[in-house]
Design an enzyme around this catalytic site. Structure first.
Site, PDB file in Angstrom:
ATOM      1  N   SER A 102       0.750  -1.157   0.032  1.00 22.14           N
ATOM      2  CA  SER A 102      -0.082  -0.362  -0.091  1.00 22.14           C
ATOM      3  C   SER A 102       0.841   1.269  -0.051  1.00 22.14           C
ATOM      4  O   SER A 102       1.717   1.386  -1.005  1.00 22.14           O
ATOM      5  CB  SER A 102      -0.998   0.007   1.106  1.00 22.14           C
ATOM      6  N   ASP A 251      -1.218   1.200  -4.089  1.00 25.64           N
ATOM      7  CA  ASP A 251      -2.098   0.301  -4.658  1.00 25.64           C
ATOM      8  C   ASP A 251      -3.391   0.771  -4.763  1.00 25.64           C
ATOM      9  O   ASP A 251      -4.110   0.273  -5.341  1.00 25.64           O
ATOM     10  CB  ASP A 251      -2.119  -0.751  -3.683  1.00 25.64           C
ATOM     11  N   ASP A 253      -5.815   2.112  -3.464  1.00 26.95           N
ATOM     12  CA  ASP A 253      -6.973   1.926  -2.618  1.00 26.95           C
ATOM     13  C   ASP A 253      -7.452   3.250  -1.835  1.00 26.95           C
ATOM     14  O   ASP A 253      -8.475   3.143  -1.060  1.00 26.95           O
ATOM     15  CB  ASP A 253      -6.940   0.480  -1.637  1.00 26.95           C
TER      16      ASP A 253
END
Length: 453
Positions: A102, A251, A253
């Site tokens: 992440s 990533d 998100d």
């Protein structure tokens, strides 16, 4: 064996804490737990990764673990985490595996797992996967030899999915009815998974797009750019006279935003904008939005004034998701920029969030600053206090008395939250108050009491 799963999968320093052996073990164990066990078809797993150099190594290990368990692997390559979740559902796979740390720096990596339908794993399923990974005398975790090992034609195969990006992009475009024509946006892709997806997505939605942080080389992910380093995006928004900027993490998100004047709009502001949009359209289920305990008190005030209830969870998008699914709600999110639109996604999706945010701007003709102005944020101070025993702090009478005194002092005009770290010997002291001076003073006063325990 210590706890393997953290708040968002298995994470650690690649090739040190998170070794290829461990990745293989987790993948093999996950196949055993998550695959359809009725014997009617070969298990299917979707595997994706972010651009970290170590992702190539760990992808190979994960694929080896899955195929050794007899699973067919659908390899989608470098894609955002929410794309892997979506494709797990769209391709009717038994599980999804995303290799990413992440927003963490490049040396780290992680394994995120999704069950059938693209859902993150509940604690009980994570525990079942963890039991399938055994600790051996050499202190390496690897899958035990319990159970059948397929041979010959029963060993799994690997198939690449060449249209993975277009499938995900088309899914996102179908969720946003309003054209973004007339909007100019700067997107910061953090040299991560969004780099070859987000710019073209926003252009196809109608926006004029300028791009920074979209040249991943395997080593530069999150390096001075992205949602944890907003300075370059703020400068680029002003330079291009853009209507807004959106920042993703490695990533993709999560999504944070920058207004035309360079000011930051965090997850609370974005969540408020999107909640009010759904509320006005009659599509906010239960007239309720889900937020975590870290959301600013100003967000709660704004929602109450608009007739929207707030359901509060612990920190972590998995807890937001659990509340959304349990209460059949439609929207939730975190201050960090993880937003979940449950009508369109099974997990936090930074690209979908950006589309929804820009769609609201296009539909109303309002600037981002005007829309975000509904949240009048209280000054918030967060102090990380090193401690020797987090449990002792939570049980301390001195700390309890200090907290009670502060709560009485602040009344309904502010709040205090003490939260032990889940991974470090730290206690996080968060204070909100009417003025910055009061918030600073109260937070440091409490921090001294916590440190003395």
């Amino acid at each position: 064996m210590g706890r393997l799963f953290g708040t968002d999968g298995v994470r650690g320093r690649a090739n040190a804490d998170l070794t290829p052996e461990l990745a293989l073990a987790v993948a093999r164990a996950a196949a055993g737990v998550l695959a359809d066990r009725d014997g009617t078809h070969r298990p299917v797993a979707v595997v994706g990764r972010d651009p970290r150099a170590s992702g190539e190594m760990l992808e190979a290990a994960v694929i080896a673990g899955l195929t050794s368990a007899g699973a067919e692997v659908l390899r989608v390559g470098v894609l955002p985490t929410p794309a892997v979740a979506h494709l797990t559902a769209a391709l009717d796979a038994d599980l999804g595996v995303m290799l990413s740390a992440s927003h963490n720096p490049m040396p780290d990596n992680g394994i995120k797992l999704f069950s059938r339908g693209g859902h993150k794993l509940p604690d009980a399923v994570e525990a079942a996967v963890e039991r399938g990974v055994s600790l051996h005398p050499d202190h390496s975790r690897r899958a035990g030899d319990v159970g059948h090992r397929p041979q010959g034609r029963d060993v799994g195969r690997v198939v690449d999915v060449p249209d993975a990006v277009s499938r995900y992009r088309d899914h996102l475009l179908s969720a946003v009815p309003d054209s973004l024509a007339g909007l100019t946006v700067v997107v910061d892709c953090a040299h991560g998974s969004a780099s070859h997806v987000a710019p073209e997505l926003y252009r196809r939605a109608g926006a004029t797009v300028h791009v920074i942080g979209a040249s991943p080389d395997g080593w530069n992910i999150n390096d001075g750019v992205g949602s944890t380093h907003l300075g370059p995006l703020q400068a680029a928004v002003v330079e291009h006279a853009a209507d807004l900027g959106v920042a993703h993490d490695g990533d993709a998100d999560r999504c944070l935003a920058v207004a035309a004047d360079g000011s930051v709009v965090d997850g609370d502001g974005i969540l408020a904008i999107c909640a009010l949009a759904l509320h006005e359209a009659g599509r906010l289920r239960g007239d309720t939005v889900v937020a975590t305990v870290m959301s600013n008190l100003g967000f709660h005030h704004a929602m109450r004034e608009a007739g929207v209830q707030v359901a509060t969870t612990a920190v972590g998008d998995r807890y937001v998701l659990e509340a959304l699914r349990a209460r059949e709600l439609s929207l939730g999110g975190e201050q960090s920029g993880h937003l979940v639109f449950l009508e369109h996604a099974t997990t936090g999706d930074g690209l979908l969030t950006a589309l929804m945010l820009m769609g609201r701007m296009a539909a109303t003709g309002s600037s981002l600053a005007e829309l975000a102005g509904v949240v009048r944020k209280l000054p918030q101070v967060l102090v990380n206090v090193p401690v020797t025993d987090r449990i002792a702090v939570s049980e301390s009478d001195d700390v309890a008395r200090a907290v009670n005194a502060v709560e009485e002092e602040l009344g309904t005009a502010g709040r205090v939250l003490l939260r032990p770290s889940g991974t470090e010997q730290l206690v996080r002291v968060m204070v909100e108050a009417p003025t910055q001076e009061q918030a600073d003073a109260v937070a440091h006063r409490l921090a001294e009491v916590v440190a003395a325990v």
